[in-house]
Design an enzyme around this catalytic site. Structure first.
Site, PDB file in Angstrom:
ATOM      1  CE  LYS A 233       6.059   5.390  17.539  1.00  0.00           C
ATOM      2  NZ  LYS A 233       5.366   4.430  18.414  1.00  0.00           N
TER       3      LYS A 233
ATOM      4  CG  ASN B 108       0.298   0.264  23.673  1.00  0.00           C
ATOM      5  OD1 ASN B 108       0.439  -0.235  22.570  1.00  0.00           O
ATOM      6  ND2 ASN B 108       0.771  -0.284  24.785  1.00  0.00           N
TER       7      ASN B 108
ATOM      8  CG  HIS C 165       1.569  -5.486  20.240  1.00  0.00           C
ATOM      9  ND1 HIS C 165       1.898  -4.321  20.902  1.00  0.00           N
ATOM     10  CD2 HIS C 165       1.358  -5.155  18.953  1.00  0.00           C
ATOM     11  CE1 HIS C 165       1.877  -3.316  20.036  1.00  0.00           C
ATOM     12  NE2 HIS C 165       1.551  -3.790  18.843  1.00  0.00           N
TER      13      HIS C 165
ATOM     14  CE  LYS D 160      -0.224   7.508  14.927  1.00  0.00           C
ATOM     15  NZ  LYS D 160       0.356   6.359  14.297  1.00  0.00           N
TER      16      LYS D 160
ATOM     17  NE  ARG E  77      25.030  11.781   8.186  1.00  0.00           N
ATOM     18  CZ  ARG E  77      25.901  12.086   7.226  1.00  0.00           C
ATOM     19  NH1 ARG E  77      25.573  12.971   6.311  1.00  0.00           N
ATOM     20  NH2 ARG E  77      27.077  11.513   7.206  1.00  0.00           N
TER      21      ARG E  77
ATOM     22  CD  GLU F  34      -4.760   0.259  15.058  1.00  0.00           C
ATOM     23  OE1 GLU F  34      -4.769   1.009  16.054  1.00  0.00           O
ATOM     24  OE2 GLU F  34      -4.054  -0.781  14.989  1.00  0.00           O
TER      25      GLU F  34
ATOM     26  CG  HIS G 149      -1.742  -4.578  14.057  1.00  0.00           C
ATOM     27  ND1 HIS G 149      -1.035  -4.784  15.222  1.00  0.00           N
ATOM     28  CD2 HIS G 149      -2.227  -3.304  14.130  1.00  0.00           C
ATOM     29  CE1 HIS G 149      -1.080  -3.680  15.962  1.00  0.00           C
ATOM     30  NE2 HIS G 149      -1.802  -2.767  15.318  1.00  0.00           N
TER      31      HIS G 149
ATOM     32  NE  ARG H 293       3.528   7.937  18.682  1.00  0.00           N
ATOM     33  CZ  ARG H 293       3.977   8.507  17.581  1.00  0.00           C
ATOM     34  NH1 ARG H 293       4.600   9.653  17.654  1.00  0.00           N
ATOM     35  NH2 ARG H 293       3.809   7.951  16.409  1.00  0.00           N
TER      36      ARG H 293
ATOM     37  CD  GLU I 292       1.742  14.702  28.804  1.00  0.00           C
ATOM     38  OE1 GLU I 292       2.049  13.677  29.433  1.00  0.00           O
ATOM     39  OE2 GLU I 292       0.714  14.816  28.122  1.00  0.00           O
TER      40      GLU I 292
ATOM     41  CG  HIS J 128      -2.119  -1.652  20.112  1.00  0.00           C
ATOM     42  ND1 HIS J 128      -3.367  -1.101  19.991  1.00  0.00           N
ATOM     43  CD2 HIS J 128      -1.562  -1.617  18.876  1.00  0.00           C
ATOM     44  CE1 HIS J 128      -3.554  -0.729  18.729  1.00  0.00           C
ATOM     45  NE2 HIS J 128      -2.476  -1.032  18.033  1.00  0.00           N
TER      46      HIS J 128
HETATM   47  N1  LIG Z   1       4.561   3.363  11.395  1.00  0.00           N
HETATM   48  C1  LIG Z   1       3.528   3.174  12.190  1.00  0.00           C
HETATM   49  O1  LIG Z   1       3.246   3.958  13.082  1.00  0.00           O
HETATM   50  C2  LIG Z   1       2.671   1.972  11.946  1.00  0.00           C
HETATM   51  C3  LIG Z   1       1.438   1.861  12.572  1.00  0.00           C
HETATM   52  C4  LIG Z   1       0.640   0.776  12.285  1.00  0.00           C
HETATM   53  C5  LIG Z   1       1.074  -0.193  11.395  1.00  0.00           C
HETATM   54  N2  LIG Z   1       2.293  -0.060  10.805  1.00  0.00           N
HETATM   55  C6  LIG Z   1       2.773  -1.072   9.847  1.00  0.00           C
HETATM   56  O2  LIG Z   1       1.862  -1.139   8.769  1.00  0.00           O
HETATM   57  C7  LIG Z   1       1.903  -2.438   8.208  1.00  0.00           C
HETATM   58  C8  LIG Z   1       0.508  -2.943   7.999  1.00  0.00           C
HETATM   59  O3  LIG Z   1      -0.150  -2.082   7.122  1.00  0.00           O
HETATM   60  P1  LIG Z   1      -1.471  -2.530   6.332  1.00  0.00           P
HETATM   61  O4  LIG Z   1      -2.422  -3.101   7.269  1.00  0.00           O
HETATM   62  O5  LIG Z   1      -1.848  -1.371   5.512  1.00  0.00           O
HETATM   63  O6  LIG Z   1      -0.982  -3.760   5.446  1.00  0.00           O
HETATM   64  P2  LIG Z   1      -0.152  -3.875   4.078  1.00  0.00           P
HETATM   65  O7  LIG Z   1       0.653  -2.685   3.799  1.00  0.00           O
HETATM   66  O8  LIG Z   1       0.541  -5.170   4.162  1.00  0.00           O
HETATM   67  O9  LIG Z   1      -1.303  -3.955   2.985  1.00  0.00           O
HETATM   68  C9  LIG Z   1      -2.233  -4.996   3.055  1.00  0.00           C
HETATM   69  C10 LIG Z   1      -2.516  -5.588   1.670  1.00  0.00           C
HETATM   70  O10 LIG Z   1      -3.373  -4.716   0.935  1.00  0.00           O
HETATM   71  C11 LIG Z   1      -2.837  -4.494  -0.365  1.00  0.00           C
HETATM   72  N3  LIG Z   1      -3.300  -3.168  -0.745  1.00  0.00           N
HETATM   73  C12 LIG Z   1      -2.916  -1.983  -0.221  1.00  0.00           C
HETATM   74  N4  LIG Z   1      -3.657  -1.002  -0.722  1.00  0.00           N
HETATM   75  C13 LIG Z   1      -4.513  -1.562  -1.607  1.00  0.00           C
HETATM   76  C14 LIG Z   1      -5.546  -1.036  -2.417  1.00  0.00           C
HETATM   77  N5  LIG Z   1      -5.882   0.260  -2.380  1.00  0.00           N
HETATM   78  N6  LIG Z   1      -6.215  -1.887  -3.223  1.00  0.00           N
HETATM   79  C15 LIG Z   1      -5.911  -3.214  -3.199  1.00  0.00           C
HETATM   80  N7  LIG Z   1      -4.983  -3.766  -2.430  1.00  0.00           N
HETATM   81  C16 LIG Z   1      -4.283  -2.937  -1.635  1.00  0.00           C
HETATM   82  C17 LIG Z   1      -1.367  -4.632  -0.177  1.00  0.00           C
HETATM   83  O11 LIG Z   1      -0.738  -4.894  -1.409  1.00  0.00           O
HETATM   84  C18 LIG Z   1      -1.287  -5.795   0.808  1.00  0.00           C
HETATM   85  O12 LIG Z   1      -1.428  -7.001   0.148  1.00  0.00           O
HETATM   86  C19 LIG Z   1       2.718  -3.290   9.166  1.00  0.00           C
HETATM   87  O13 LIG Z   1       3.988  -3.496   8.614  1.00  0.00           O
HETATM   88  C20 LIG Z   1       2.819  -2.444  10.410  1.00  0.00           C
HETATM   89  O14 LIG Z   1       4.011  -2.672  11.126  1.00  0.00           O
HETATM   90  C21 LIG Z   1       3.078   0.994  11.057  1.00  0.00           C
HETATM   91 ZN   LIG Z   2      -2.249  -0.805  15.955  1.00  0.00          ZN
END
Ligand SMILES: NC(=O)c1ccc[n+]([C@@H]2O[C@H](COP(=O)([O-])OP(=O)(O)OC[C@H]3O[C@@H](n4cnc5c(N)ncnc54)[C@H](O)[C@@H]3O)[C@@H](O)[C@H]2O)c1
Ligand SMILES: [Zn+2]
Length: 527
Positions: free
Chosen positions: A307, A409, A416, A391, A285, A349, A428, A405, A401, A412
């Site tokens: 998140k 968006n 999206h 952020k 948990r 972003e 994205h 957040r 409040e 977005h």
């Molecule tokens: N939790 C949240 O609030 C939140 C917000 C935005 C996005 N996300 C999530 O984040 C994900 C997207 O993240 P992302 O854009 O970082 O993509 P990703 O995690 O898929 O990474 C992109 C690529 O880069 C490679 N990589 C990462 N770091 C590297 C480095 N230092 N050197 C070489 N290669 C590297 C990875 O192996 C992958 O192939 C999505 O799943 C999305 O839903 C979450």
């Molecule tokens: Zn985003």
């Protein structure tokens, strides 16, 4: 703050004064401040209240001093034994004055004002404290057989060489439980040992192959911090965010006997930090997670905010939990290995944060767009820090409040929809880039955003190589996009709503725009 740590006899006071003179800063000694506050000597506090009361007073005093004006601050020899103090030191320049045990004894002799000298286990204490100093130090200087002035000169030189490399600290959430620090800057991941929560004896390092070398370094640092660390390589990108992968990690945790106080560390892009955060949220948990994001999107978005989640066949991020990390280390040096095609989506972003809250971000990009995205240059770390601050501010305020957040968006709703209509083949960030241009057009057409401000969106995004058009002259994809926007989870009830700008850094809400307006804005991005 420049903080000096080290065993008694290391020369913290003498070297500290000499260093403070060189740097033109005041010199402070935590022991002296404690004595002033307590109105008694430290030996008296030890004798009447005991060591643990002294340590509590010491930790509180140091916390206050660290929040105060810049100074050279010397800490008592045992102060770094306190995990809260170690955590607070993150983000400061911490100099370890190293002294051998024999030299320390020779220097302090039988000073009766040093209660710790009476301890029978002095050699053991010495050894334990060396480990604590190593965990917090950003600079280490030998002091044996050297004069204080010489040592101070070496520290000043090391600090000058280190300038600009010091990680910057951004706090998220409340002070105390639920709040956490984000360290941003080149080399920030080296601060991991000082951030390991008290009580963690095991750590699971979740990473992708793309950052295996860094993950190995993280494992070594966790070892230094006294944890048995296990590496878990997971599939790349979205393939990591599945129930099967999460289940395989739960099994690893179970087999290794992870308890409630043990630690999960996510090393990788947003996909890894989402997965690691979710596994940490659900194991027993909730166990602590430290995030080490290695993509720009991970640093300025995914790893900060709490998140976490995984995908299922029915949709992305449908299963998840809110689980704020214990700390986040945004080491901008890790971006050097990131392919350029992965860096620019993260810039969408950053630009978004600039438009909704931080105009300086836009100016920095406009001044030199090529330098702005250079992972070896000085601007990108500043952009990451500014973006994390935006952020962090929104997330922190949102805890009080609940609608702030929503401004994150911006861009977005349309973004999206593009991702969905394109079957998630668009990055994205690229979709958000077009979404920002769309939101700006919507703002202008509804009389809220000036033409210049709307044009600035296109200019800034294009300058860092992001798409600013969604070519569809015949308007063939409009109805699919509209359907997707209407289904967007940020939409309340039947009316569509958008974030638009009433001015630079003045986000507002546009409720229920007419279909004509939505379509007119679409013609601009699709034309
Ligand atoms: N939790 C949240 O609030 C939140 C917000 C935005 C996005 N996300 C999530 O984040 C994900 C997207 O993240 P992302 O854009 O970082 O993509 P990703 O995690 O898929 O990474 C992109 C690529 O880069 C490679 N990589 C990462 N770091 C590297 C480095 N230092 N050197 C070489 N290669 C590297 C990875 O192996 C992958 O192939 C999505 O799943 C999305 O839903 C979450
Ligand atoms: Zn985003």
């Amino acid at each position: 703050m420049i903080v000096l740590v080290g065993f008694m006899g290391a020369g913290k006071s003498t070297v500290g004064r000499s260093l403070a003179d060189r740097l033109g800063l005041p010199f402070l000694d935590s022991d002296t401040v404690i004595e002033e506050r307590a109105g008694r000597s430290i030996a008296q506090v030890f004798a009447s209240d005991g060591e643990s009361a002294f340590r509590a007073l010491e930790a509180a005093t140091i916390a206050d001093l660290l929040d105060g004006p810049s100074a050279v601050l010397s800490l008592g020899g045992g102060a770094c034994g306190n995990p809260t103090t170690r955590g607070r030191l993150a983000g400061h320049t911490v100099v370890h004055l190293e002294v051998s045990f024999d030299q320390a004894l020779a220097r302090v002799g039988a000073d009766p004002r040093r209660p710790v000298l009476a301890a029978p286990d002095l050699a053991d204490r010495y050894a334990a404290r060396q480990a604590d100093y190593a965990r917090v130090a950003t600079v280490t200087v030998r002091t044996d057989a050297r004069r204080p002035g010489e040592v101070a000169a070496e520290i000043a030189a090391a600090l000058a060489a280190d300038a600009g490399r010091a990680a910057r600290l951004v706090h998220v959430g409340p002070d105390g439980p639920g709040g956490y620090d984000v360290l941003v800057g080149p080399g920030a991941s080296a601060r991991l040992p000082g951030l390991v929560p008290a009580g963690a004896v095991r750590a699971l390092v979740v990473h992708t192959r793309s950052v295996a070398t860094l993950a190995e370094g993280v494992r070594a640092m966790l070892g230094e911090a006294g944890c048995t660390a296990y590496l878990a390589e997971v599939p790349d990108a979205e393939a990591a965010k599945t129930a099967q992968v999460a289940a395989s990690l739960w099994s690893l945790l179970g087999q290794a006997g992870f308890t409630r106080t043990d630690l999960v560390v996510g090393v990788g892009g947003g996909a890894v930090t989402d997965l690691a955060g979710f596994v940490a949220a659900s194991w027993l948990r909730g166990v602590p997670v430290i995030q080490v994001p290695t993509t720009l999107a991970g640093m300025v978005d995914a790893a900060v905010g709490g998140k976490t989640g995984i995908n299922i066949a029915e949709g992305k991020n449908l299963v998840g939990a809110f689980h704020p990390p214990a700390a986040v280390l945004c080491d901008t040096d890790t971006l050097r290995t990131l392919p350029a095609a992965e860096l620019s989506p993260g810039m969408a972003e950053v630009v978004k944060h600039g438009f909704i809250a931080d105009p300086r971000t836009l100016e920095l990009i406009e001044a030199d767009p090529v330098l702005a995205v250079d992972p070896t240059g000085p601007v990108l770390p500043e952009l990451v820090e500014r973006s994390v601050r935006v952020k962090a501010h929104v997330v922190t305020e949102d805890l009080r409040e609940s609608s702030l957040r929503e401004i994150l968006n911006y861009g977005h709703t349309f973004g999206h929809a593009v991702e969905q209509v394109e079957g998630y083949l668009w990055r994205h960030g690229s979709a958000v880039s077009v979404g920002l241009v769309y939101a700006a057009a919507l703002g202008r057409l509804s009389g809220r955003t000036s033409a210049d401000l709307a044009q600035r969106h296109t200019d800034v995004l294009a300058s860092v190589g992001l798409p600013v058009r969604y070519p569809d002259a015949a308007g063939e994809r409009w109805s699919a996009l509209l359907t997707a926007m209407s289904r967007d989870k940020k939409t309340r009830g039947a009316t569509l709503r958008f974030v638009v700008l009433d001015g630079l850094a003045q986000p507002g809400r546009l409720e229920g725009p007419s279909e004509d307006l939505l379509r007119a804005a679409y013609r601009e991005v699709a034309g």
